[in-house]
Design a protein around this motif. Structure first.
Motif, short mmCIF file in Angstrom:
data_model
loop_
_atom_site.label_atom_id
_atom_site.label_comp_id
_atom_site.label_asym_id
_atom_site.label_seq_id
_atom_site.Cartn_x
_atom_site.Cartn_y
_atom_site.Cartn_z
N VAL A 128 0.87 -0.86 0.02
CA VAL A 128 -0.05 0.06 0.03
C VAL A 128 0.81 1.31 0.01
CG1 VAL A 128 -1.96 1.36 1.16
CG2 VAL A 128 -1.67 -1.31 1.45
N GLU A 129 0.50 2.14 -0.86
CA GLU A 129 0.89 3.71 -0.80
C GLU A 129 -0.04 4.48 -0.55
OE1 GLU A 129 3.67 4.64 -4.11
OE2 GLU A 129 4.67 2.48 -4.15
N TRP A 130 0.24 5.53 0.00
CA TRP A 130 -0.83 6.48 0.71
C TRP A 130 -0.38 7.92 0.20
CZ3 TRP A 130 -1.43 7.59 6.44
CH2 TRP A 130 -2.58 8.53 6.65
N ALA A 131 -1.37 8.73 -0.27
CA ALA A 131 -1.11 9.98 -0.73
C ALA A 131 -2.51 10.72 -0.06
CB ALA A 131 -1.32 10.45 -2.03
N VAL A 132 -1.95 11.88 0.75
CA VAL A 132 -3.11 12.49 1.56
C VAL A 132 -3.55 13.93 0.98
CG1 VAL A 132 -1.91 11.95 3.50
CG2 VAL A 132 -1.11 14.06 2.60
N ASP A 133 -3.15 14.11 -0.44
CA ASP A 133 -3.94 15.16 -1.23
C ASP A 133 -4.06 14.77 -2.55
OD1 ASP A 133 -1.98 16.39 -3.21
OD2 ASP A 133 -0.65 17.21 -1.31
N GLY A 134 -5.06 15.54 -3.38
CA GLY A 134 -5.47 14.99 -4.83
C GLY A 134 -4.12 14.87 -5.74
N LYS A 135 -3.50 16.08 -5.69
CA LYS A 135 -2.31 16.36 -6.74
C LYS A 135 -1.51 15.14 -6.55
CE LYS A 135 -2.92 21.16 -7.94
NZ LYS A 135 -2.62 22.48 -8.06
N ASP A 136 -1.00 15.04 -5.41
CA ASP A 136 -0.06 14.05 -5.13
C ASP A 136 -0.34 12.47 -5.67
OD1 ASP A 136 1.94 15.92 -4.03
OD2 ASP A 136 1.55 15.29 -2.03
N GLY A 137 -1.63 12.41 -5.26
CA GLY A 137 -2.37 11.15 -5.65
C GLY A 137 -2.55 10.95 -7.13
N LEU A 138 -2.71 12.07 -7.72
CA LEU A 138 -2.72 11.86 -9.26
C LEU A 138 -1.37 11.54 -9.93
CD1 LEU A 138 -4.25 11.98 -12.18
CD2 LEU A 138 -3.87 14.51 -11.82
N VAL A 139 -0.27 12.30 -9.47
CA VAL A 139 0.88 11.97 -9.95
C VAL A 139 1.36 10.61 -9.71
CG1 VAL A 139 3.52 12.55 -9.48
CG2 VAL A 139 1.69 14.56 -9.71
N MET A 140 1.11 9.94 -8.39
CA MET A 140 1.40 8.81 -8.20
C MET A 140 0.74 7.53 -8.80
SD MET A 140 1.36 9.00 -3.60
CE MET A 140 1.91 7.55 -3.56
N ALA A 141 -0.47 7.77 -9.19
CA ALA A 141 -1.23 7.02 -10.25
C ALA A 141 -0.91 7.04 -11.59
CB ALA A 141 -3.00 7.52 -10.13
N ARG A 142 -0.45 8.06 -12.16
CA ARG A 142 0.28 8.12 -13.41
C ARG A 142 1.52 7.67 -13.51
NH1 ARG A 142 -1.70 14.24 -15.36
NH2 ARG A 142 -3.83 13.54 -16.31
N ASN A 143 2.40 7.69 -12.32
CA ASN A 143 3.78 7.15 -12.53
C ASN A 143 3.98 5.62 -12.19
OD1 ASN A 143 4.65 9.58 -13.68
ND2 ASN A 143 4.49 10.60 -11.54
N LYS A 144 3.05 5.06 -11.95
CA LYS A 144 3.45 3.74 -11.30
C LYS A 144 2.17 2.91 -11.46
CE LYS A 144 4.63 1.00 -7.30
NZ LYS A 144 4.97 1.09 -5.94
N PRO A 145 2.22 1.67 -11.97
CA PRO A 145 1.02 0.77 -12.15
C PRO A 145 0.58 0.18 -10.60
CG PRO A 145 2.88 -0.31 -12.99
CD PRO A 145 3.29 0.84 -12.48
N TYR A 146 -0.92 0.45 -10.46
CA TYR A 146 -1.37 -0.09 -9.37
C TYR A 146 -2.60 -1.15 -9.66
CZ TYR A 146 1.17 3.53 -6.75
OH TYR A 146 2.02 4.21 -6.35
N ASP A 147 -2.77 -2.09 -8.83
CA ASP A 147 -3.98 -2.99 -9.34
C ASP A 147 -5.21 -2.28 -8.82
OD1 ASP A 147 -2.15 -5.00 -10.17
OD2 ASP A 147 -1.58 -5.55 -7.73
N LEU A 148 -5.18 -1.44 -7.72
CA LEU A 148 -6.28 -0.62 -7.32
C LEU A 148 -5.94 0.54 -6.89
CD1 LEU A 148 -9.27 -0.87 -6.19
CD2 LEU A 148 -8.37 -1.96 -4.09
N ILE A 149 -6.72 1.56 -6.96
CA ILE A 149 -6.80 2.72 -6.58
C ILE A 149 -7.84 3.14 -5.77
CG2 ILE A 149 -6.25 5.29 -6.91
CD1 ILE A 149 -4.97 4.56 -9.77
N ILE A 150 -7.93 3.57 -4.40
CA ILE A 150 -8.93 4.05 -3.58
C ILE A 150 -8.96 5.44 -3.33
CG2 ILE A 150 -9.99 3.54 -1.40
CD1 ILE A 150 -8.54 1.05 -1.14
N ILE A 151 -9.98 6.02 -3.90
CA ILE A 151 -9.93 7.53 -4.04
C ILE A 151 -11.26 8.24 -2.98
CG2 ILE A 151 -9.91 9.62 -5.56
CD1 ILE A 151 -9.34 7.75 -7.87
N ASP A 152 -10.82 9.13 -2.25
CA ASP A 152 -11.79 9.80 -1.44
C ASP A 152 -12.22 10.77 -2.36
OD1 ASP A 152 -13.31 10.91 0.50
OD2 ASP A 152 -11.64 12.00 1.39
#
Length: 121
Positions: free
Chosen positions: A29-53
């Motif tokens: 699990v990797e965790w981002a606490v804000d939307g912009k960081d989360g978007l960058v992380m989602a674009r830069n590494k493949p994940y099997d699942l993204i859980i978004i608030d």
């Protein structure tokens, strides 16, 4: 099979609870606490699942979802769960659900229920 998860959640208590539960269930699990960081992380590494608030600082969860799965699907092999306590009208909820693999109300989801939902994806 889901192994790598990105959690985009600004509430520290909820984030820590889910990270701990998911890690104990042998997910990475990797965790981002804000939307912009989360978007960058989602674009830069493949994940099997993204859980978004939905309600996040810097960028809302529905905007992240639109960036990732709007006109171009940048994450075709990734499942997406939207989590919120924010009341939305039916049209907004349906628009989000059309681009996500699940729409969950935080108040109804315990870590155990989340693990059960993930196992069924």
């Amino acid at each position: 099979m889901i192994k790598n998860i990105l959690l985009i959640e600004d509430d520290r208590f909820i984030g820590e609870m889910y990270v701990r539960s998911l890690t104990m269930a042998n997910y990475s699990v990797e965790w981002a606490v804000d939307g912009k960081d989360g978007l960058v992380m989602a674009r830069n590494k493949p994940y099997d699942l993204i859980i978004i608030d939905i309600m996040l600082p810097e960028m809302k969860g529905d905007d992240i979802l639109n960036e990732l799965r709007g006109n171009d699907d940048y994450i075709p092999n990734t499942k997406v769960l939207i989590m919120t306590n924010y009341q939305q009208d039916e049209e907004s909820r349906n628009a989000i659900a059309n681009h996500a693999d699940g729409y969950l109300i935080k108040a109804d989801i315990t870590p155990h229920k989340l693990l059960d939902i993930i196992s069924k994806l």
